[in-house]
Design an enzyme around this catalytic site. Structure first.
Site, PDB file in Angstrom:
ATOM      1  N   TYR A   1       0.894  -3.870 -20.492  1.00  0.00           N
ATOM      2  CA  TYR A   1       1.365  -4.337 -19.179  1.00  0.00           C
ATOM      3  C   TYR A   1       0.455  -3.873 -18.058  1.00  0.00           C
ATOM      4  CZ  TYR A   1       5.338  -6.616 -21.099  1.00  0.00           C
ATOM      5  OH  TYR A   1       6.107  -7.497 -21.793  1.00  0.00           O
TER       6      TYR A   1
ATOM      7  N   HIS B   1       0.860  -1.191   0.000  1.00  0.00           N
ATOM      8  CA  HIS B   1       0.000   0.000   0.000  1.00  0.00           C
ATOM      9  C   HIS B   1       0.888   1.230   0.000  1.00  0.00           C
ATOM     10  CE1 HIS B   1      -2.789   3.083   1.087  1.00  0.00           C
ATOM     11  NE2 HIS B   1      -2.362   3.185   2.332  1.00  0.00           N
TER      12      HIS B   1
HETATM   13 ZN    ZN Z   1      -2.510   4.795   3.624  1.00  0.00          ZN
END
Ligand code: ZN
Length: 210
Positions: A121, A94
């Protein structure tokens, strides 16, 4: 082949330093996790990704309880929301990467699929990218919103926040989130240009490859 825990610890630290060095993360933002046989390794809270120590990574058991290392990122719930719906996946990354966040606040994006088919891609590594509505930091409703999409999507974009991407390995998750960030950058570069995107047939052919 499943990497050993020692190898996974080293790989998380190497990836964190690489992401930080290339400006894909900054301050103490961004977090990385890897699934283990009996839980997860996760980056700790309040640490820059270029200062990770393999021995200090947070180790969580299958219930998400800390069993070793420093306390985990406050965003660990995002990672667990992905893993809960994606038993086939082994890693989650993340980021608050700049271009992806910039795209997440554009008014005219399609919340079902945020970025256009610019490259092959992107289609192969990311696929469709849904937008998750904005929630304030720490709001556990965000985990529910991510979880509701995660069985069908390994990559989601949190509005006004950043991308969350899972993969069958740490390197696969990293490659996908980097492709996402570069495609967001291309999209912003091309916003005022007349362009030729991949055609629906070309996109369908790529998706059929699986
Ligand atoms: Zn975050």
């Amino acid at each position: 082949m499943i990497p050993t825990e020692t190898k996974s610890r080293e790989a998380i630290c190497r990836l964190g330093a690489s992401l930080f060095r290339r400006g894909l993360t900054f301050g103490s933002s961004g977090n990385i996790s890897v699934r283990l046989d009996d839980g997860w390794l996760m980056t700790p809270t309040n640490v820059a990704l270029d200062e990770l120590d393999p021995a200090s990574l947070s180790r969580l058991d299958e219930q998400g309880r800390l069993t070793g290392g420093d306390p985990p990122t406050k965003e660990s719930f995002l990672h667990r929301a992905m893993y809960a719906q994606r038993p086939q996946d082994a890693a989650v990354v993340h980021l608050h990467s700049t271009h992806s966040v910039a795209v997440s606040v554009l008014e005219d994006i399609d919340p079902a699929d945020v970025l256009p088919p610019i490259t092959a891609y992107y289609i192969m590594r990311v696929g469709r990218l849904p937008l998750v509505p904005y929630y304030p930091p720490g709001d556990l409703a965000l985990a529910d919103a991510v979880g509701a999409l995660a069985d069908r999507h390994h990559a989601v974009l949190l509005a006004n926040h950043g991308p969350v991407v899972s993969g069958s390995s740490l390197s696969a998750a990293a490659a996908a989130i980097e492709e996402l960030e570069e495609t967001a950058r291309l999209h912003l570069l091309l916003r005022n240009e007349r362009i030729r995107l991949l055609t629906p047939d070309q996109v369908a052919a790529l998706r059929a490859r699986g």
